[in-house]
Design an enzyme around this catalytic site. Sequence first.
Site, PDB file in Angstrom:
ATOM      1  N   GLU A 187      59.037  82.118   9.742  1.00  0.00           N
ATOM      2  CA  GLU A 187      58.707  81.570  11.055  1.00  0.00           C
ATOM      3  C   GLU A 187      58.762  80.041  11.097  1.00  0.00           C
ATOM      4  O   GLU A 187      57.746  79.373  11.340  1.00  0.00           O
ATOM      5  CB  GLU A 187      57.340  82.077  11.519  1.00  0.00           C
ATOM      6  CG  GLU A 187      57.349  83.572  11.800  1.00  0.00           C
ATOM      7  CD  GLU A 187      56.112  84.068  12.540  1.00  0.00           C
ATOM      8  OE1 GLU A 187      55.075  83.375  12.506  1.00  0.00           O
ATOM      9  OE2 GLU A 187      56.184  85.148  13.148  1.00  0.00           O
ATOM     10  N   GLU A 291      58.632  91.228  11.426  1.00  0.00           N
ATOM     11  CA  GLU A 291      57.221  91.393  11.773  1.00  0.00           C
ATOM     12  C   GLU A 291      57.107  91.966  13.177  1.00  0.00           C
ATOM     13  O   GLU A 291      57.857  91.591  14.081  1.00  0.00           O
ATOM     14  CB  GLU A 291      56.457  90.061  11.727  1.00  0.00           C
ATOM     15  CG  GLU A 291      56.214  89.514  10.343  1.00  0.00           C
ATOM     16  CD  GLU A 291      55.364  88.246  10.379  1.00  0.00           C
ATOM     17  OE1 GLU A 291      54.615  88.055  11.375  1.00  0.00           O
ATOM     18  OE2 GLU A 291      55.457  87.453   9.438  1.00  0.00           O
TER      19      GLU A 291
END
Length: 456
Positions: A187, A291
């Site tokens: 991320e 995710e």
Amino acid sequence: MALRVSGTRLVDDTGSPVRLRGVGLGGWLNMENFITGYPANESGMRSAVREVLGEERYELFFERFLESFFSEADADLLREVGANCVRIPVNYRHLESDDRPMEVVEHGFRHLDRVIRALGERGIYSVIDLHALPGAQNQHWHSDNPTHVASFWQHRHFQDRVVNLWEAVADRYKDDPWVAGYNPVNEPGDVSGRVIGPFYDRLVKALRAVDPGHVLFLDGNTYSTDFSIFREVYENTVFVCHDYALAGFAHGGPYPGYTRGEWCDRGELEQAFERRTRFQRETGTPIWVGEFGPVYTGDPSVDEQRYQILRDQLEIYDAHGAGWSLWTYKDVGLQGLVCAGGPYMRRFGSFMAKKKRLGADRWGSTMEESGDDLAPLHRLVETEFPTWDPYPWGSRYQTDDLVRHILVAQALLPEYAELFRGLDDGELLALADSFALEGCSRREPLIRLLTDNLTG
């Protein structure tokens, strides 16, 4: 068997397609506040606990925690569920020290080696995910960031260290067929969007020089949502999207229904997924959701809606042939398949209730906690700075991050650490063993849901 990218699929040595589906091992080699109950960021928590326990007993507790959190029993459970993949988040601090940059810590691989081996023996692949990078690659706690500044993108020194670290990781696992590949930057949040592309070019080249065989799993910018930063489609690479459903957050509304003015139903979930995977479909590369997963509340009626979100997402992924990694396997009750129990929950239960009341964890916060106290500040920001739109999610989120998830969270650190004071060695070990599978409760509806999808 070793994997590689072949068009839109991953295949093994025989050319048979492999769709990686499983869980993320959050809260283990990269500890997170909402997963194990502490406030603020991992290094801040560890420093506070070390101050209370002293170095020797600090090591006793955390070594036992790492042993207990994931053992062969956990690997057995994941095999029974039908998972064939575990994404393993790692904090760089296990493998390199800020005091001695560029020196890889051999001892730091001991638990990673152990778990990769245990999973491989059960036919489960591992994806190694560097979740926290030196200087912090994004603005939030899960990169072990005590601030809101992603300094990684501002300093070449931090970038050099990560290239060096990944060269060592790739050299270590280059011949391991049960390592599916490397997820080098979780991320990323490069505010300018100008540094990340050249950095990926450099990192990919360095990794390929050491290990030309393993698959690379690359996250897009802005928390794996922006793939415009890729200047080329690297060979043997999966471009990873993250796909959290708006209605599945702690502040999520009914499903189907409205969350903060936005309608959420199965159709919206599919549109969001298709939007987030447009780059993969346009480039003809595999789709893998690194995710996703809803937050559970303890309210049976609300949680049944959260399970329906998950069912709908899994059906969408099945229809598109997408692989996935559910967040997360084990925690203290928010999302895990299994949840810690015993002495740890008794010792820290009241503290975690206070933390929840204050909304001190971003992932567990509805952003309504202590609302009367914070309302004047929000009004001030809205009135005085109406055009302020900070990266990545705007002024309301930024204000909450600065006040709740940094200031309030850090103020809670001494209180958390003090709960370790006065415990003997046996009591410390019992706290750590609260995360062992035999001491955990199982979220049976979630386990059944996943098992049905994976084995049905």
